[in-house]
Design a protein around this motif. Sequence first.
Motif, PDB file in Angstrom:
ATOM      1  N   GLU A  22       0.832  -1.207   0.000  1.00 51.54           N
ATOM      2  CA  GLU A  22       0.000   0.000   0.000  1.00 51.54           C
ATOM      3  C   GLU A  22       0.867   1.258   0.000  1.00 51.54           C
ATOM      4  O   GLU A  22       0.553   2.250  -0.666  1.00 51.54           O
ATOM      5  N   ARG A  53       2.112   1.937  -3.447  1.00 51.60           N
ATOM      6  CA  ARG A  53       1.062   2.521  -4.289  1.00 51.60           C
ATOM      7  C   ARG A  53       0.826   3.983  -3.946  1.00 51.60           C
ATOM      8  O   ARG A  53       0.383   4.760  -4.790  1.00 51.60           O
ATOM      9  N   GLN A  92      -1.458   5.286  -2.039  1.00 49.51           N
ATOM     10  CA  GLN A  92      -2.852   5.657  -1.842  1.00 49.51           C
ATOM     11  C   GLN A  92      -3.490   4.735  -0.804  1.00 49.51           C
ATOM     12  O   GLN A  92      -3.220   3.523  -0.798  1.00 49.51           O
ATOM     13  N   PRO A  93      -4.350   5.275   0.066  1.00 49.46           N
ATOM     14  CA  PRO A  93      -5.063   4.414   1.011  1.00 49.46           C
ATOM     15  C   PRO A  93      -5.919   3.401   0.262  1.00 49.46           C
ATOM     16  O   PRO A  93      -6.690   3.768  -0.636  1.00 49.46           O
ATOM     17  N   SER A  94      -5.789   2.128   0.612  1.00 53.28           N
ATOM     18  CA  SER A  94      -6.544   1.095  -0.078  1.00 53.28           C
ATOM     19  C   SER A  94      -6.643  -0.128   0.814  1.00 53.28           C
ATOM     20  O   SER A  94      -6.008  -0.208   1.872  1.00 53.28           O
ATOM     21  N   LEU A 138     -13.835   9.383   4.247  1.00 49.72           N
ATOM     22  CA  LEU A 138     -12.858   8.423   3.742  1.00 49.72           C
ATOM     23  C   LEU A 138     -13.411   7.658   2.537  1.00 49.72           C
ATOM     24  O   LEU A 138     -12.699   7.419   1.560  1.00 49.72           O
ATOM     25  N   ARG A 180     -13.389  10.118  -0.507  1.00 53.39           N
ATOM     26  CA  ARG A 180     -12.070  10.504  -0.995  1.00 53.39           C
ATOM     27  C   ARG A 180     -11.250   9.323  -1.493  1.00 53.39           C
ATOM     28  O   ARG A 180     -10.377   9.498  -2.354  1.00 53.39           O
ATOM     29  N   HIS A 181     -11.518   8.120  -0.931  1.00 55.27           N
ATOM     30  CA  HIS A 181     -10.663   6.972  -1.245  1.00 55.27           C
ATOM     31  C   HIS A 181     -11.537   5.748  -1.530  1.00 55.27           C
ATOM     32  O   HIS A 181     -11.708   4.880  -0.661  1.00 55.27           O
ATOM     33  N   ALA A 235     -10.986   3.095  -3.044  1.00 52.75           N
ATOM     34  CA  ALA A 235     -10.286   1.803  -2.953  1.00 52.75           C
ATOM     35  C   ALA A 235     -10.077   1.361  -1.506  1.00 52.75           C
ATOM     36  O   ALA A 235      -9.549   0.278  -1.254  1.00 52.75           O
ATOM     37  N   LEU A 236     -10.493   2.195  -0.547  1.00 47.33           N
ATOM     38  CA  LEU A 236     -10.325   1.889   0.868  1.00 47.33           C
ATOM     39  C   LEU A 236     -11.656   1.401   1.437  1.00 47.33           C
ATOM     40  O   LEU A 236     -12.678   2.066   1.315  1.00 47.33           O
ATOM     41  N   ALA A 238      -3.442   4.186   4.662  1.00 46.62           N
ATOM     42  CA  ALA A 238      -4.797   4.148   5.211  1.00 46.62           C
ATOM     43  C   ALA A 238      -4.821   4.616   6.663  1.00 46.62           C
ATOM     44  O   ALA A 238      -5.759   5.309   7.087  1.00 46.62           O
ATOM     45  N   GLU A 274      -4.016   8.521   6.791  1.00 45.04           N
ATOM     46  CA  GLU A 274      -5.143   9.303   6.286  1.00 45.04           C
ATOM     47  C   GLU A 274      -6.320   9.262   7.252  1.00 45.04           C
ATOM     48  O   GLU A 274      -6.979  10.279   7.481  1.00 45.04           O
TER      49      GLU A 274
END
Length: 315
Positions: free
Chosen positions: A84, A87, A89-91, A114, A117-118, A120-121, A284, A287
């Motif tokens: 992660e 990458r 990004q939070p996921s 969350l 904005r994300h 994939a999380l 993750a 954030e």
Amino acid sequence: MLDLSRLRALHAVSVHGSVAGAAAALGYTPSAVSQQIAKLERETRTTLLERRGRGVALTDEARHLAGTAQELLAIVERAETTLEERRGQPSGLLTVAAFASAARGLLPGVLAELADRHPALDVRLTEVDPHLSVDLVARGVTDLAVAHDWDIAPLPAPEGVEQAVIGEDLCDLVVPAGHPFTARRVVRRTDLAGQRWVCQPPGRVCHDWLVRTLRTAGLEPDIAHVAEENHTIVALVAAGLGVAVVPRLGTGALPAGAVAVRLEPGPVRRLYALWRTGAARRPAITEAVRVLQARWAASAPPGRGAPSGGPPECP
């Protein structure tokens, strides 16, 4: 080859002490957890759970295997954190444990932000007692916890667990409408003699704070009614059945018949976010802590302090 999901189920049973508790933490049904354990027993040709009355107990072999499972889950977490982090990004899955009033008064907005904005999380929330949540983080059952402490009971952060302050929550003295305290600008702790109290059960931090504080002032509390939820406590106060100390977070507007007055010195509880050191660099986590602190600071009314420091930074 042992199946990791089945080891995770066994580890959860060892942490929570029951199949039902493990199911609630993992987001499964109790029957699904039981099936995972049964399959693991067949794979290992070992009895892992024994019936004890209405519950179950881990065998010696199961406790040993649960310890190994915890080590394996920690290795998997480090691998997932590295991926992660690369990458950027939070996921992935982020499990969060929070005490009741934070789950009601703070987390809905945080989770919504969350998710927006994300995408994939995938954040999953479980409501738990604040002091239980610290152990859940330490043992790898949940990724992030929102907990609190009071001045009489500092929140311990065991080795391997890091924390950041979210903010401070002021507590009010809530009394029935028409109570003599409503005519005062401020009420001192020494003025509380002779009051009937409504509070949470023994063993809860709010209850212990009340008892210790009044006894320090030379007063013995007359606890007339005991309730788990702050909304129930406030309803009992509004009915004229006693007074209570109630945190502002998650309580909302007071009903007719209940009035908040200033207690001096005012009780304050501090909110924390906690996570495992091994996951500290996970986007993750960083954030989620950032959003928790920002949401608290943006919505904090007078008497609720913003955090003194920022969220952890990704290197």
